[in-house]
Design an enzyme around this catalytic site. Sequence first.
Site, PDB file in Angstrom:
ATOM      1  N   HIS A   1       0.788  -1.178   0.032  1.00 26.42           N
ATOM      2  CA  HIS A   1       0.069  -0.041   0.033  1.00 26.42           C
ATOM      3  C   HIS A   1       0.930   1.124  -0.056  1.00 26.42           C
ATOM      4  CE1 HIS A   1      -2.465   2.678   2.255  1.00 26.42           C
ATOM      5  NE2 HIS A   1      -3.178   2.630   1.292  1.00 26.42           N
ATOM      6  N   ARG A   2       0.710   1.968  -1.218  1.00 22.28           N
ATOM      7  CA  ARG A   2       1.560   3.192  -1.380  1.00 22.28           C
ATOM      8  C   ARG A   2       3.267   2.724  -1.241  1.00 22.28           C
ATOM      9  NH1 ARG A   2      -1.398   7.357   2.720  1.00 22.28           N
ATOM     10  NH2 ARG A   2      -3.503   6.578   2.791  1.00 22.28           N
TER      11      ARG A   2
ATOM     12  N   ASP B   1       0.576  -2.019   4.538  1.00 24.59           N
ATOM     13  CA  ASP B   1       1.895  -1.154   4.521  1.00 24.59           C
ATOM     14  C   ASP B   1       3.027  -2.045   4.678  1.00 24.59           C
ATOM     15  OD1 ASP B   1      -0.113   0.759   4.180  1.00 24.59           O
ATOM     16  OD2 ASP B   1       0.195   1.326   6.546  1.00 24.59           O
TER      17      ASP B   1
ATOM     18  N   GLU C   1       0.450  -0.741  -4.772  1.00 27.72           N
ATOM     19  CA  GLU C   1      -0.662   0.092  -5.035  1.00 27.72           C
ATOM     20  C   GLU C   1      -0.047   1.444  -4.805  1.00 27.72           C
ATOM     21  OE1 GLU C   1      -4.101   2.827  -3.166  1.00 27.72           O
ATOM     22  OE2 GLU C   1      -2.063   2.108  -2.388  1.00 27.72           O
TER      23      GLU C   1
ATOM     24  N   ASP D   1      -1.284   5.986  -5.468  1.00 31.84           N
ATOM     25  CA  ASP D   1      -2.184   6.924  -5.824  1.00 31.84           C
ATOM     26  C   ASP D   1      -1.713   7.790  -6.835  1.00 31.84           C
ATOM     27  OD1 ASP D   1      -4.007   6.173  -3.463  1.00 31.84           O
ATOM     28  OD2 ASP D   1      -2.133   6.677  -2.248  1.00 31.84           O
TER      29      ASP D   1
ATOM     30  N   GLU E   1      -4.385   3.505  -8.056  1.00 33.69           N
ATOM     31  CA  GLU E   1      -5.415   4.323  -7.675  1.00 33.69           C
ATOM     32  C   GLU E   1      -5.675   5.807  -8.275  1.00 33.69           C
ATOM     33  OE1 GLU E   1      -6.494   4.390  -3.376  1.00 33.69           O
ATOM     34  OE2 GLU E   1      -7.932   5.810  -3.964  1.00 33.69           O
TER      35      GLU E   1
HETATM   36  O1  G3P Z   1      -6.420   1.174  -2.526  1.00 33.87           O
HETATM   37  C1  G3P Z   1      -6.731   1.110  -1.196  1.00 33.87           C
HETATM   38  C2  G3P Z   1      -6.426   2.212  -0.541  1.00 33.87           C
HETATM   39  O2  G3P Z   1      -5.302   2.788  -0.790  1.00 33.87           O
HETATM   40  C3  G3P Z   1      -7.746   3.266  -0.408  1.00 33.87           C
HETATM   41  O3  G3P Z   1      -7.388   4.068   0.330  1.00 33.87           O
HETATM   42  O4  G3P Z   1      -7.006   6.448   1.107  1.00 33.87           O
HETATM   43  O5  G3P Z   1      -5.050   4.724   1.219  1.00 33.87           O
HETATM   44  O6  G3P Z   1      -6.040   5.696  -0.945  1.00 33.87           O
HETATM   45  P1  G3P Z   1      -6.143   5.209   0.519  1.00 33.87           P
HETATM   46 MG    MG Z   2      -4.629   4.389  -2.300  1.00 33.71          MG
END
Ligand code: G3P
Ligand code: MG
Length: 254
Positions: free
Chosen positions: A13-14, A239, A40, A42, A114
């Site tokens: 995540h990120r 994470d 993942e 953003d 994302e």
């Molecule tokens: O893709 C799942 C997750 O990343 C969504 O929430 O706020 O961390 O982008 P956020």
């Molecule tokens: Mg995200």
Amino acid sequence: MEYSPQRPLIVAHRGSSGKAPENTLAAFRQAIDDGADMIELDVRMTRDFELVVFHDRSVHRITGRRGRIWELTLAELRRLDAGSWFGKKFSGERIPTLRQVIEMLPANVSLNIEVKTDGDRRKGHALEESLLLVLHERNFLSRAIVSSFNHTFLLRLHHVHPEVRTAVLHFPVRNITRKPSAIVKRLGAMAFTCSVAQLRTRLVDDIHSHHLTLGCYGVNTRRQLEKAMRFGVDVVITDWPAEVRKWAEHARRA
Ligand code: G3P
Ligand code: MG
């Protein structure tokens, strides 16, 4: 994001954002070292229509400066320090472009892109077109899955570019009134992603009985991973990919 005997698929995540500053090349390198199956990140669009990897609307939390992503050009954003907030040794980390991340990925790691649109009121199709340009240019379509909380964006993307695989992100509300499978199908997506707190048997059964993929984010403790595995989640977003891999192996052996 297909079913596999080794599921759940582990998504950083990120990047490995528990160990390095989120959404930076340092976090993505760490995720690769940690053995993540997928990363993942953003994506937002700058004032000059470039795609940068950044979570928030404003640069303040990460860089200490003021400004919204869509008000700043790529050159202005690239001058900011996106690493120091996390730790001195990361000072000088920059906000990467989507292209940069694609270029540094080894062939066995794929990307969950994302798309964040909140706050950005620009009209038109620049975001979809910029995204498709990057994916085609780098021959990356088969390794990418695009997700968003913005369902209008997902629908528009699917209409114009049905070749892009998409996942529906659902806001962390407890009660989902419509069937998740119906939401996924209406948007032409292949997966539904919710938070670990939202997992319910009815939701999971509905998604799986329609042969769709179920993703789950916020899986950062052993307990959360075990819960996700109990529910038969296909994809976990964390994470801490190295730790989750260890816990998952342990749980499979138990
Ligand atoms: O893709 C799942 C997750 O990343 C969504 O929430 O706020 O961390 O982008 P956020
Ligand atoms: Mg995200």
